[in-house]
Design a protein around this motif. Structure first.
Motif, mmCIF file in Angstrom:
data_model
loop_
_atom_site.group_PDB
_atom_site.id
_atom_site.type_symbol
_atom_site.label_atom_id
_atom_site.label_comp_id
_atom_site.label_asym_id
_atom_site.label_seq_id
_atom_site.Cartn_x
_atom_site.Cartn_y
_atom_site.Cartn_z
ATOM 1 N N GLU A 87 47.007 15.171 -7.646
ATOM 2 C CA GLU A 87 46.860 15.324 -6.202
ATOM 3 C C GLU A 87 45.836 14.401 -5.565
ATOM 4 O O GLU A 87 45.821 14.231 -4.348
ATOM 5 C CB GLU A 87 46.486 16.773 -5.885
ATOM 6 N N ASN A 126 55.009 32.468 -4.461
ATOM 7 C CA ASN A 126 56.039 31.610 -3.875
ATOM 8 C C ASN A 126 55.521 31.007 -2.570
ATOM 9 O O ASN A 126 54.419 31.320 -2.108
ATOM 10 C CB ASN A 126 57.354 32.369 -3.668
ATOM 11 N N ARG A 127 56.313 30.156 -1.952
ATOM 12 C CA ARG A 127 55.851 29.407 -0.767
ATOM 13 C C ARG A 127 55.510 30.328 0.404
ATOM 14 O O ARG A 127 54.536 30.089 1.126
ATOM 15 C CB ARG A 127 56.927 28.408 -0.336
ATOM 16 N N ARG A 176 51.845 30.513 2.299
ATOM 17 C CA ARG A 176 51.662 30.353 3.753
ATOM 18 C C ARG A 176 50.838 31.497 4.327
ATOM 19 O O ARG A 176 49.908 31.268 5.120
ATOM 20 C CB ARG A 176 53.030 30.300 4.442
ATOM 21 N N ASP A 199 56.364 27.259 5.614
ATOM 22 C CA ASP A 199 56.248 27.297 4.153
ATOM 23 C C ASP A 199 56.854 26.068 3.489
ATOM 24 O O ASP A 199 57.113 26.066 2.287
ATOM 25 C CB ASP A 199 56.884 28.574 3.591
ATOM 26 N N GLU A 200 57.054 24.999 4.239
ATOM 27 C CA GLU A 200 57.495 23.739 3.644
ATOM 28 C C GLU A 200 56.368 23.177 2.782
ATOM 29 O O GLU A 200 55.208 23.136 3.213
ATOM 30 C CB GLU A 200 57.854 22.733 4.725
ATOM 31 N N PRO A 201 56.655 22.725 1.568
ATOM 32 C CA PRO A 201 55.595 22.212 0.686
ATOM 33 C C PRO A 201 54.741 21.124 1.338
ATOM 34 O O PRO A 201 53.518 21.107 1.166
ATOM 35 C CB PRO A 201 56.380 21.673 -0.516
ATOM 36 N N LEU A 222 52.289 22.756 3.748
ATOM 37 C CA LEU A 222 51.255 23.496 3.023
ATOM 38 C C LEU A 222 50.230 22.529 2.422
ATOM 39 O O LEU A 222 49.015 22.771 2.480
ATOM 40 C CB LEU A 222 51.885 24.352 1.926
ATOM 41 N N ALA A 223 50.722 21.429 1.838
ATOM 42 C CA ALA A 223 49.813 20.431 1.268
ATOM 43 C C ALA A 223 48.958 19.791 2.345
ATOM 44 O O ALA A 223 47.760 19.537 2.146
ATOM 45 C CB ALA A 223 50.615 19.370 0.519
#
Length: 507
Positions: free
Chosen positions: A230, A162-163, A167, A187-189, A192-193
């Motif tokens: 991506e 999970n996120r 992280r 841990d916001e997508p 992280l990206a």
């Protein structure tokens, strides 16, 4: 950071452990449910979806029927376009070729596009043994690599994370192998990206050698195709000086028209999109543009053995969309690691045993299914996975019989049942014994919500079978006795047993 599935226990053992991990089950249920819903929406938009599936099936069947001819045509087209073609019989040969190319160019690292074929041959471990670091650039593969983990899904290898876990992995591991994650990483997508892009950018810019797979290879032109979401694939396929593509021999397509069909089937079935954000195609070497040295390794690694099986060969139609994983009730509850292979889920249950050959772990995979058929319903190239599962189960049984000098408990039970049921007299005796037994065990019975009387778990050899099945209490009167007593149901006034009594209640 190059784990392997070596030593994974049989599926029932691994699955039992996975079932106790409630966080894993929550992660899987959320992710597979989301992907299923997206796929259903975009597939529902296509009125001729079933016709597309039939076309995909026909194309892949034609390829498998004429595979040698199409592979020779592909080699000719690639060579004419300036690529160097290598043939690899097995994983060791393919790994040796990649290591030799990287070493010849003085590379101590390579960047990689997500590739099931290179995972299958455990290329990262072979490169690491030669002193060459392989950097995964797909976000999910990067998570798996940094976490010293193993992939658990064909499309989303880190689906079991999970996120919050991602992280922690980024904060702990990125700085050890390159640019560290920012200290204020959340841990916001999107954050992280962003951390992954920043970490990977320096690797893209300095890499001399890249390694890819290919979703498809067009025989008539020598064009290889990679679809991804991506942009990391585009970076790997254009920036380095040398590109090495490891391609399973079943990935060949005859023409560009055939590619058109597949590029409609694949994105809808995999990511639930009408088309992939990035579809990269390259045909050999283009002077002054992209890699100036292109190698294509055509990989067998057991595929010709699969091709020789008229029933099992349909597994080679697979285009690695992962739709079967996302609908499989077994996969959703046990996760991909339980399958002990880079190919998990229903397709892995039929592909891995055929590629790997007979061993205890692989032999357990055809039984990792409820045979519900959901996998066949969503497969874009109509692989009848349940049919192949049953076929492989029979093969396992036959091989075990040949290898064993003593019959199994199941074999003895089946022989005893065959002997009893082959005689009317013996069957009648067994029915009377069952009726007598029903009166004895009725006190142990428990009612089901439907009102039927069933027994609890059985002792001895029947314990495993009865743990997941209700065993009904035998009727106290057999059908034969009822028929005789009522003259075939004509003399109903004689008082045939009630439905409750026939289901095993007290007379």
């Amino acid at each position: 950071m190059s784990g392997t599935f070596l030593g994974t226990p049989k599926f029932p053992v691994a699955a039992k452990k996975a079932l106790s991990d409630s966080q894993l089950r929550r992660n899987l249920a959320h992710a597979t449910g989301t992907i299923r819903a997206k796929r259903a929406n975009v597939v529902g938009e296509v009125a001729e979806w079933e016709q597309l599936r039939l076309a995909g099936e026909a194309i892949k069947n034609r390829v498998l029927r004429h595979l040698p001819e199409y592979l020779e045509q592909l080699e000719e087209s690639l060579t004419a376009a300036g690529a160097v073609v290598h043939w690899a019989n097995d994983a060791a040969e393919a790994n040796r070729i990649v290591v030799e190319i990287a070493t010849r160019h003085g590379a101590d690292e390579v960047v990689k596009v997500k590739s099931m074929a290179t995972q299958e041959i455990e290329l990262n471990a072979a490169l690491e043994a030669a002193g060459i670091r392989a950097w995964e650039t797909d976000l999910a593969e990067l998570i798996v690599q940094l976490g010293d983990d193993l992939p658990s899904h064909i499309l989303v290898p880190a689906i079991h994370r999970n996120r919050a876990e991602v992280r922690e992995i980024f904060l702990r591991e990125m700085g050890k192998v390159g640019k560290p994650a920012p200290d204020d990483l959340t841990d916001e997508p999107a954050r992280l990206a962003e951390a992954a892009r920043t970490h990977l950018r320096e690797k893209f810019l300095r890499a001399k050698v890249a390694v890819s797979g290919a979703n498809f290879a067009v025989a008539e032109t020598g064009t290889l195709t990679v679809v991804e979401s991506e942009g990391n694939g585009r970076m790997c396929l254009t920036l380095p000086e040398v590109l090495v593509s490891v391609v399973g021999i079943e990935k060949v397509l005859p023409t560009y028209q055939d590619l058109d069909v597949m590029l409609q089937l694949l994105p809808r079935s995999s990511t639930g999109e009408r088309m992939n954000p990035y579809t990269s195609m390259w045909t050999g070497v283009t002077p002054g543009d992209g890699p100036q040295e292109v190698h294509v390794i055509l990989l067998d690694n057991g595929r010709t053995d699969v091709l020789a099986d008229p029933t099992g060969r349909q597994a080679l139609r697979c285009i690695r969309c992962s739709a079967c994983l996302n609908v499989c009730p077994v996969y959703e509850r046990t996760g991909g690691h339980s399958y002990g292979s880079v190919y998990p889920g229903p397709i892995g249950a039929i592909l891995t045993p055929q590629l790997r050959g007979s061993d205890p772990q692989a032999d357990s995979l055809p039984y990792a299914s409820s045979l519900c058929g959901a996998c066949f319903e969503v497969c874009p190239v109509r692989i009848d996975i349940p049919e192949v599962l049953v076929h492989l189960r029979s093969r396992v049984v036959d091989e075990n019989k040949a290898a064993s000098t003593l019959p199994s408990v199941q074999d003895m039970a089946m022989k005893a049942a065959s002997w009893m049921l082959s005689s009317s007299r013996r069957t009648g005796i067994a029915e009377k014994a069952a009726g007598l037994g029903a009166r004895i065990v009725a006190k142990r019975a428990r009612p089901t919500p439907g009102g039927r009387a069933v027994l609890g778990p059985m002792p001895g050899p029947a314990a495993g079978w009865s743990q997941s099945r209700d065993i009904p209490v035998p009727a106290t009167e057999s059908f034969r006795d009822w028929w005789k007593r009522t003259d075939g149901g004509i003399r109903e006034s004689d008082g045939p047993l009630s439905a409750e009594q026939q289901e095993g209640g007290q007379p």
